[in-house]
Design an enzyme around this catalytic site. Structure first.
Site, short mmCIF file in Angstrom:
data_model
loop_
_atom_site.label_atom_id
_atom_site.label_comp_id
_atom_site.label_asym_id
_atom_site.label_seq_id
_atom_site.Cartn_x
_atom_site.Cartn_y
_atom_site.Cartn_z
N VAL A 1 0.28 5.21 -2.40
CA VAL A 1 -0.26 6.14 -1.95
C VAL A 1 0.36 6.83 -1.45
O VAL A 1 1.05 8.03 -1.73
CB VAL A 1 -1.82 5.05 -1.02
N SER A 2 0.64 6.29 0.29
CA SER A 2 1.48 7.29 1.21
C SER A 2 3.08 7.65 0.32
O SER A 2 3.09 9.06 0.84
CB SER A 2 1.96 6.37 2.33
N ASP B 1 0.92 -1.30 -0.20
CA ASP B 1 0.12 0.08 0.07
C ASP B 1 0.60 1.41 -0.16
O ASP B 1 0.11 2.04 -0.13
CB ASP B 1 -0.94 -0.06 1.06
N LYS C 1 -1.41 -5.01 13.66
CA LYS C 1 -0.33 -5.27 12.79
C LYS C 1 0.05 -3.92 13.57
O LYS C 1 -0.37 -2.93 14.00
CB LYS C 1 -0.54 -4.80 11.33
N TYR D 1 -0.46 1.70 15.00
CA TYR D 1 0.11 2.37 15.57
C TYR D 1 0.95 2.97 16.66
O TYR D 1 -0.29 4.83 16.66
CB TYR D 1 2.00 2.79 14.16
N GLY E 1 7.36 -5.70 3.99
CA GLY E 1 6.90 -4.85 2.56
C GLY E 1 8.11 -4.47 1.96
O GLY E 1 8.31 -5.38 0.93
N ARG E 2 8.47 -3.34 2.37
CA ARG E 2 9.58 -2.81 1.95
C ARG E 2 10.76 -3.24 1.70
O ARG E 2 10.86 -3.28 0.12
CB ARG E 2 9.26 -1.26 2.46
N GLY F 1 8.17 -3.31 11.24
CA GLY F 1 8.86 -3.08 11.45
C GLY F 1 9.69 -3.70 11.27
O GLY F 1 10.47 -5.00 12.32
N GLY F 2 10.64 -3.49 10.65
CA GLY F 2 12.50 -4.08 10.04
C GLY F 2 13.58 -4.07 11.28
O GLY F 2 13.54 -3.22 12.03
N ARG G 1 1.85 6.29 16.98
CA ARG G 1 2.59 7.45 16.38
C ARG G 1 2.48 8.91 16.38
O ARG G 1 1.22 8.96 16.47
CB ARG G 1 2.62 7.18 14.45
#
Length: 272
Positions: free
Chosen positions: A30-31, A27, A178, A147, A229-230, A203-204, A149
């Site tokens: 979009v961000s 996703d 998540k 999260y 994801g990333r 979070g890696g 944040r």
């Protein structure tokens, strides 16, 4: 009937039948902007499926563009929240889709993003509750991406805070949550013990160290899976990395876990 529908969809989120999950969030377009060139999306998706991803998370418009055969062995999660890096408040998430749209797209689950500690926390919690009500009506699994944040968060890796977030998601009707991984990593076991639902933690490794080793350590704390994801879609070989992570997630004790019998204290940890 609707409860049976939700159970069937939850099973599709863990094709191995062990109640564990390897999900790939996509996703980010979009961000943050494009994650791969437009003509490479189908190639990326096929690589993820071939590598053994259990599901992908995308926005509704992206889901409409998939070739119909790509996700035949992989679950589809439609993300309902959005914001961009250009926003005056990057932590302010708004709903941009609904459960009925996700159903028409053939989704196996939906996800909603909530930032606890943000200036718009109240609205985001209200949105989560509304989506949960709709999911209950339609038999759709809900993954809450919750999260710590915003300006009111002092330590986003605090185990007690993360356990609180997991309970917020559960109490408002989510089926999974998540969230971030605690530091030090071994204290993630405390979050697992306090979580009433399976959770996707994101979070890696903060130091950028080996993702597979990190995922192995996360699973060792009692987590039930990874949401990566990333680090996958930017890898030289996404299929190879997914395969290694799938072995981490589904190797385990080799015991099959019925989704209907999964302990309510299990926790799905994510690595972005």
């Amino acid at each position: 009937m609707l409860k049976s529908g939700k159970l069937l969809r939850l099973r599709r989120l863990s094709p191995a039948g062990d109640g564990r999950h390897l999900l790939v969030p996509l996703d980010h377009s979009v961000s943050d902007g494009p994650i791969v060139p437009a003509g490479k999306w189908d190639d990326l998706l096929r690589a993820l499926v071939d590598g053994g991803a259990d599901g992908v998370i995308v926005h509704k418009g992206r889901a409409r563009a998939f070739a119909p055969d790509i996700l035949k062995n992989c679950a589809l999660v439609v993300h309902l929240s959005a914001s961009t890096a250009c926003s005056a408040d990057v932590h302010a998430k708004v709903l941009v889709a609904d459960v009925e749209e996700a159903l028409r797209l053939g989704a196996d689950a939906v996800s909603v993003h909530v930032n606890i500690g943000s200036d718009t926390e109240a609205r985001q919690l209200s949105d989560l509750g509304a989506v949960a009500r709709s999911c209950d009506a339609w038999g759709m699994p809900l993954i809450a991406m919750v999260y710590p944040r915003g300006p009111r968060i002092e330590d986003p890796r605090d185990p007690a805070l993360l356990a609180h977030l997991a309970n917020v998601a559960a109490d408002l009707g989510a089926d999974m949550v998540k969230t971030s991984v605690a530091l030090p990593l071994e204290r993630m076991a405390e979050v697992v013990a306090g979580s009433p639902i399976p959770v996707l933690a994101a979070g890696g490794p903060p130091d950028g160290s080996d993702l597979v080793e990190y995922g192995t350590a996360v699973m060792a704390t009692g987590c039930r899976g990874l949401a990566v994801g990333r680090r996958i879609f930017s890898a030289p070989s996404p299929a190879s990395l997914v395969a290694r992570l799938a072995a981490v997630v589904h190797g385990g004790d080799g015991v099959s876990h019925d989704m209907s019998m999964t302990s309510p204290s299990t926790f799905v940890a994510g690595v972005a």
